[in-house]
Design a protein around this motif. Structure first.
Motif, PDB file in Angstrom:
ATOM      1  N   HIS A 186       4.220 -10.621   2.030  1.00 27.61           N
ATOM      2  CA  HIS A 186       5.642 -10.296   2.218  1.00 27.61           C
ATOM      3  C   HIS A 186       6.119  -9.212   1.257  1.00 27.61           C
ATOM      4  O   HIS A 186       6.975  -8.406   1.586  1.00 27.61           O
ATOM      5  CB  HIS A 186       6.509 -11.552   2.029  1.00 27.61           C
ATOM      6  CG  HIS A 186       6.335 -12.576   3.102  1.00 27.61           C
ATOM      7  ND1 HIS A 186       6.720 -12.365   4.405  1.00 27.61           N
ATOM      8  CD2 HIS A 186       5.801 -13.822   3.051  1.00 27.61           C
ATOM      9  CE1 HIS A 186       6.455 -13.454   5.120  1.00 27.61           C
ATOM     10  NE2 HIS A 186       5.887 -14.341   4.312  1.00 27.61           N
ATOM     11  N   GLY A 187       5.576  -9.162   0.043  1.00 30.81           N
ATOM     12  CA  GLY A 187       6.104  -8.275  -0.979  1.00 30.81           C
ATOM     13  C   GLY A 187       5.558  -6.864  -0.897  1.00 30.81           C
ATOM     14  O   GLY A 187       4.557  -6.599  -0.241  1.00 30.81           O
ATOM     15  N   THR A 188       6.257  -5.934  -1.585  1.00 33.58           N
ATOM     16  CA  THR A 188       5.813  -4.532  -1.633  1.00 33.58           C
ATOM     17  C   THR A 188       5.080  -4.237  -2.934  1.00 33.58           C
ATOM     18  O   THR A 188       4.492  -3.187  -3.078  1.00 33.58           O
ATOM     19  CB  THR A 188       7.020  -3.584  -1.526  1.00 33.58           C
ATOM     20  OG1 THR A 188       7.946  -3.890  -2.566  1.00 33.58           O
ATOM     21  CG2 THR A 188       7.694  -3.729  -0.183  1.00 33.58           C
ATOM     22  N   GLY A 189       5.121  -5.154  -3.876  1.00 34.98           N
ATOM     23  CA  GLY A 189       4.457  -4.937  -5.150  1.00 34.98           C
ATOM     24  C   GLY A 189       3.417  -6.002  -5.414  1.00 34.98           C
ATOM     25  O   GLY A 189       3.039  -6.776  -4.556  1.00 34.98           O
ATOM     26  N   GLY A 190       2.939  -6.064  -6.616  1.00 35.02           N
ATOM     27  CA  GLY A 190       1.980  -7.060  -7.052  1.00 35.02           C
ATOM     28  C   GLY A 190       2.113  -7.192  -8.549  1.00 35.02           C
ATOM     29  O   GLY A 190       3.104  -6.771  -9.134  1.00 35.02           O
ATOM     30  N   ILE A 191       1.104  -7.769  -9.191  1.00 38.87           N
ATOM     31  CA  ILE A 191       1.204  -7.963 -10.632  1.00 38.87           C
ATOM     32  C   ILE A 191       1.237  -6.628 -11.367  1.00 38.87           C
ATOM     33  O   ILE A 191       1.863  -6.505 -12.423  1.00 38.87           O
ATOM     34  CB  ILE A 191       0.046  -8.856 -11.126  1.00 38.87           C
ATOM     35  CG1 ILE A 191       0.341  -9.388 -12.535  1.00 38.87           C
ATOM     36  CG2 ILE A 191      -1.279  -8.101 -11.080  1.00 38.87           C
ATOM     37  CD1 ILE A 191       1.531 -10.312 -12.605  1.00 38.87           C
ATOM     38  N   ALA A 192       0.591  -5.604 -10.805  1.00 37.89           N
ATOM     39  CA  ALA A 192       0.584  -4.289 -11.465  1.00 37.89           C
ATOM     40  C   ALA A 192       1.984  -3.714 -11.559  1.00 37.89           C
ATOM     41  O   ALA A 192       2.371  -3.153 -12.603  1.00 37.89           O
ATOM     42  CB  ALA A 192      -0.338  -3.332 -10.722  1.00 37.89           C
ATOM     43  N   THR A 193       2.779  -3.815 -10.483  1.00 36.04           N
ATOM     44  CA  THR A 193       4.145  -3.284 -10.525  1.00 36.04           C
ATOM     45  C   THR A 193       5.010  -4.086 -11.484  1.00 36.04           C
ATOM     46  O   THR A 193       5.896  -3.535 -12.139  1.00 36.04           O
ATOM     47  CB  THR A 193       4.790  -3.269  -9.127  1.00 36.04           C
ATOM     48  OG1 THR A 193       4.958  -4.603  -8.654  1.00 36.04           O
ATOM     49  CG2 THR A 193       3.951  -2.481  -8.137  1.00 36.04           C
ATOM     50  N   LYS A 194       4.760  -5.389 -11.575  1.00 36.47           N
ATOM     51  CA  LYS A 194       5.521  -6.221 -12.514  1.00 36.47           C
ATOM     52  C   LYS A 194       5.195  -5.849 -13.954  1.00 36.47           C
ATOM     53  O   LYS A 194       6.082  -5.784 -14.811  1.00 36.47           O
ATOM     54  CB  LYS A 194       5.248  -7.704 -12.250  1.00 36.47           C
ATOM     55  CG  LYS A 194       5.847  -8.215 -10.944  1.00 36.47           C
ATOM     56  CD  LYS A 194       5.481  -9.660 -10.680  1.00 36.47           C
ATOM     57  CE  LYS A 194       6.170 -10.152  -9.408  1.00 36.47           C
ATOM     58  NZ  LYS A 194       5.793  -9.373  -8.215  1.00 36.47           N
ATOM     59  N   ILE A 195       3.920  -5.606 -14.238  1.00 36.02           N
ATOM     60  CA  ILE A 195       3.519  -5.208 -15.583  1.00 36.02           C
ATOM     61  C   ILE A 195       4.148  -3.868 -15.946  1.00 36.02           C
ATOM     62  O   ILE A 195       4.699  -3.705 -17.045  1.00 36.02           O
ATOM     63  CB  ILE A 195       1.985  -5.145 -15.688  1.00 36.02           C
ATOM     64  CG1 ILE A 195       1.402  -6.564 -15.638  1.00 36.02           C
ATOM     65  CG2 ILE A 195       1.553  -4.428 -16.973  1.00 36.02           C
ATOM     66  CD1 ILE A 195      -0.107  -6.599 -15.550  1.00 36.02           C
ATOM     67  N   ASN A 196       4.103  -2.904 -15.035  1.00 34.75           N
ATOM     68  CA  ASN A 196       4.709  -1.595 -15.308  1.00 34.75           C
ATOM     69  C   ASN A 196       6.207  -1.719 -15.537  1.00 34.75           C
ATOM     70  O   ASN A 196       6.772  -1.065 -16.424  1.00 34.75           O
ATOM     71  CB  ASN A 196       4.422  -0.635 -14.153  1.00 34.75           C
ATOM     72  CG  ASN A 196       2.976  -0.186 -14.118  1.00 34.75           C
ATOM     73  OD1 ASN A 196       2.284  -0.184 -15.130  1.00 34.75           O
ATOM     74  ND2 ASN A 196       2.498   0.194 -12.942  1.00 34.75           N
ATOM     75  N   ALA A 197       6.861  -2.561 -14.728  1.00 38.92           N
ATOM     76  CA  ALA A 197       8.304  -2.759 -14.886  1.00 38.92           C
ATOM     77  C   ALA A 197       8.614  -3.416 -16.223  1.00 38.92           C
ATOM     78  O   ALA A 197       9.557  -3.023 -16.925  1.00 38.92           O
ATOM     79  CB  ALA A 197       8.843  -3.618 -13.741  1.00 38.92           C
ATOM     80  N   ALA A 198       7.820  -4.402 -16.596  1.00 34.98           N
ATOM     81  CA  ALA A 198       8.036  -5.090 -17.869  1.00 34.98           C
ATOM     82  C   ALA A 198       7.840  -4.131 -19.040  1.00 34.98           C
ATOM     83  O   ALA A 198       8.551  -4.206 -20.049  1.00 34.98           O
ATOM     84  CB  ALA A 198       7.081  -6.277 -17.987  1.00 34.98           C
ATOM     85  N   LYS A 199       6.884  -3.210 -18.919  1.00 35.51           N
ATOM     86  CA  LYS A 199       6.660  -2.214 -19.973  1.00 35.51           C
ATOM     87  C   LYS A 199       7.874  -1.303 -20.128  1.00 35.51           C
ATOM     88  O   LYS A 199       8.316  -1.016 -21.257  1.00 35.51           O
ATOM     89  CB  LYS A 199       5.427  -1.371 -19.646  1.00 35.51           C
ATOM     90  CG  LYS A 199       4.098  -2.089 -19.819  1.00 35.51           C
ATOM     91  CD  LYS A 199       2.963  -1.142 -19.465  1.00 35.51           C
ATOM     92  CE  LYS A 199       1.606  -1.786 -19.665  1.00 35.51           C
ATOM     93  NZ  LYS A 199       0.504  -0.860 -19.317  1.00 35.51           N
ATOM     94  N   ILE A 200       8.405  -0.821 -19.000  1.00 35.16           N
ATOM     95  CA  ILE A 200       9.582   0.050 -19.042  1.00 35.16           C
ATOM     96  C   ILE A 200      10.728  -0.657 -19.761  1.00 35.16           C
ATOM     97  O   ILE A 200      11.369  -0.097 -20.670  1.00 35.16           O
ATOM     98  CB  ILE A 200      10.017   0.457 -17.630  1.00 35.16           C
ATOM     99  CG1 ILE A 200       8.974   1.372 -16.992  1.00 35.16           C
ATOM    100  CG2 ILE A 200      11.386   1.147 -17.656  1.00 35.16           C
ATOM    101  CD1 ILE A 200       9.229   1.653 -15.518  1.00 35.16           C
ATOM    102  N   ALA A 201      10.987  -1.888 -19.357  1.00 35.26           N
ATOM    103  CA  ALA A 201      12.108  -2.632 -19.934  1.00 35.26           C
ATOM    104  C   ALA A 201      11.862  -2.949 -21.406  1.00 35.26           C
ATOM    105  O   ALA A 201      12.754  -2.797 -22.247  1.00 35.26           O
ATOM    106  CB  ALA A 201      12.343  -3.910 -19.137  1.00 35.26           C
ATOM    107  N   ALA A 202      10.654  -3.396 -21.734  1.00 37.10           N
ATOM    108  CA  ALA A 202      10.353  -3.783 -23.115  1.00 37.10           C
ATOM    109  C   ALA A 202      10.460  -2.600 -24.060  1.00 37.10           C
ATOM    110  O   ALA A 202      11.004  -2.717 -25.162  1.00 37.10           O
ATOM    111  CB  ALA A 202       8.962  -4.401 -23.187  1.00 37.10           C
ATOM    112  N   GLU A 203       9.932  -1.433 -23.651  1.00 37.54           N
ATOM    113  CA  GLU A 203      10.023  -0.246 -24.501  1.00 37.54           C
ATOM    114  C   GLU A 203      11.468   0.221 -24.652  1.00 37.54           C
ATOM    115  O   GLU A 203      11.787   0.973 -25.567  1.00 37.54           O
ATOM    116  CB  GLU A 203       9.164   0.885 -23.936  1.00 37.54           C
ATOM    117  CG  GLU A 203       7.673   0.669 -24.140  1.00 37.54           C
ATOM    118  CD  GLU A 203       6.871   1.923 -23.878  1.00 37.54           C
ATOM    119  OE1 GLU A 203       7.373   3.039 -24.134  1.00 37.54           O
ATOM    120  OE2 GLU A 203       5.735   1.789 -23.396  1.00 37.54           O
ATOM    121  N   SER A 204      12.324  -0.233 -23.747  1.00 36.60           N
ATOM    122  CA  SER A 204      13.737   0.156 -23.789  1.00 36.60           C
ATOM    123  C   SER A 204      14.594  -0.881 -24.502  1.00 36.60           C
ATOM    124  O   SER A 204      15.826  -0.816 -24.458  1.00 36.60           O
ATOM    125  CB  SER A 204      14.257   0.356 -22.358  1.00 36.60           C
ATOM    126  OG  SER A 204      13.453   1.283 -21.665  1.00 36.60           O
ATOM    127  N   GLY A 205      13.955  -1.858 -25.135  1.00 36.89           N
ATOM    128  CA  GLY A 205      14.695  -2.832 -25.925  1.00 36.89           C
ATOM    129  C   GLY A 205      15.089  -4.090 -25.193  1.00 36.89           C
ATOM    130  O   GLY A 205      15.876  -4.887 -25.713  1.00 36.89           O
TER     131      GLY A 205
END
Length: 359
Positions: free
Chosen positions: A198-217
């Motif tokens: 059903h989804g358009t992403g996977g664990i890789a997109t979640k990891i990349n998203a978490a990196k963006i957010a984490a590096e941004s505080g």
């Protein structure tokens, strides 16, 4: 008290080919508890296409972009209706926020979105955020709601981002869940998990998203969406899911994060050896250090910075492309008064470097 973004994908929201209303009531219950505790909550949701398939079943197997947009156009109001009914049990009101990449990459629209969110905060409305799939095409499409949730977290100035998945967190090659994912250190070897149907992403997109957010505080976690109590556990200081931490470097300011991860570069400036040395010493880029210009852009646009055929960073330019072509390679004393406005082509405060890519 904290500002909390929770992202739910179709793998959690869809059951038996349609939206799982019981699960959304569970989401509403958690959000209500968080709000009662004094936190602020925003939800990034998928599910518009799934809601549309129930109403237009003859489009269920069609995969062309026009049909997908039709499904989302029909399904998005239904999805919002389900959310509103669920939150009404707790006397809460939700507001629909539909976005495309341009709402983040365009600095003015980015700020306008932030002001809208401030307005919703003041009246106690819970933002329900989704990509505007009815108008999204490749040029403005985010592509997955994991990335959207990270961008939204930066825009909203969130304290926490919880990316919900169907497992307990990021799973290492040994089959165990990583308590901590250290950004900036050696990347861990992960188990091979495929994305859901059903989804358009996977664990890789979640990891990349978490990196963006984490590096941004933003404190970022990947957790099991079937164990929503994990959110409360994290807020209580307990370990749950996978936490993303920034190792060995400072966190980005919101403006720096926008430049690095969200902005869409409009052109490229090429620099010489002297300029490269100045940039790694955290100095500004001067016109004399520019050797060439590519693309058409205006003052205030984001451009790529290129050295020795490699992109080394991004920056917000003080000059448009036409002006830079006239002043590139020149010292300040050689630039005519009609063009000269700033000493710097790009100020050091508006440059984000990715020197690790340079040999």
């Amino acid at each position: 008290m904290a500002k909390i973004v929770m992202k739910f994908g179709s793998n959690l929201l869809v059951k038996g080919g349609q939206i799982d209303k019981t699960y959304i009531i569970t989401i509403a219950s958690l959000a209500n508890d968080l709000l009662n505790a004094g936190h602020e909550v925003a939800i990034v949701t998928s599910g518009a296409a799934a809601a549309g398939r129930v109403l237009i079943p003859n489009l269920e197997s069609v995969k062309d972009i026009v049909s997908k947009q039709a499904l989302c156009a029909v399904g998005q109001p239904k999805l919002m209706e389900i959310y509103q009914v669920a939150f009404s049990f707790y006397n809460r009101t939700v507001g629909q926020i539909l976005v495309t990449r341009d709402d983040f990459t365009n600095r003015q629209r980015f700020l306008n979105l932030r002001n809208t969110l401030i307005g919703l905060e003041k009246v106690g409305v819970i933002p329900i955020v989704n990509e505007n799939d009815t108008v999204s095409v490749d040029e403005i499409k985010l592509g997955d709601n994991d990335t959207l949730s990270a961008m939204f977290s930066v825009c909203w100035n969130a304290d926490y981002l919880f990316l919900m998945t169907s497992v307990d967190g990021v799973i290492g090659s040994d089959g165990r869940v990583l308590d901590e994912y250290h950004i900036g250190s050696k990347e861990p070897v992960l188990a091979n998990l495929e994305k859901t149907s059903h989804g358009t992403g996977g664990i890789a997109t979640k990891i990349n998203a978490a990196k963006i957010a984490a590096e941004s505080g933003v404190e970022s976690y990947i957790i099991n969406g079937r164990r929503l109590e994990c959110v409360k556990e994290v807020l209580a200081g307990k370990r749950c899911g996978t936490h993303f931490s920034v190792s060995g470097k400072r966190r980005l300011t919101k403006k720096e994060s926008w430049v690095k991860y969200i902005s869409k570069p409009k052109g490229t400036v090429y620099i010489n050896d002297g300029a490269f040395k100045a940039l790694i010493e955290r100095k500004s880029l001067l016109p004399v250090g520019i050797t060439d210009i590519e693309g058409e852009f205006s003052k205030g646009d984001v451009v790529l910075i290129m050295y020795n055929s490699k992109v080394i960073g991004k920056g917000i330019t003080n000059y448009g492309s036409e002006e830079l072509r006239q002043i590139k390679g020149k010292k300040s004393s050689e630039i005519s008064e009609e063009i000269y406005t700033y000493d710097e082509a790009i100020h050091a405060d508006n440059i984000i470097l990715e020197i690790s890519e340079v040999n």
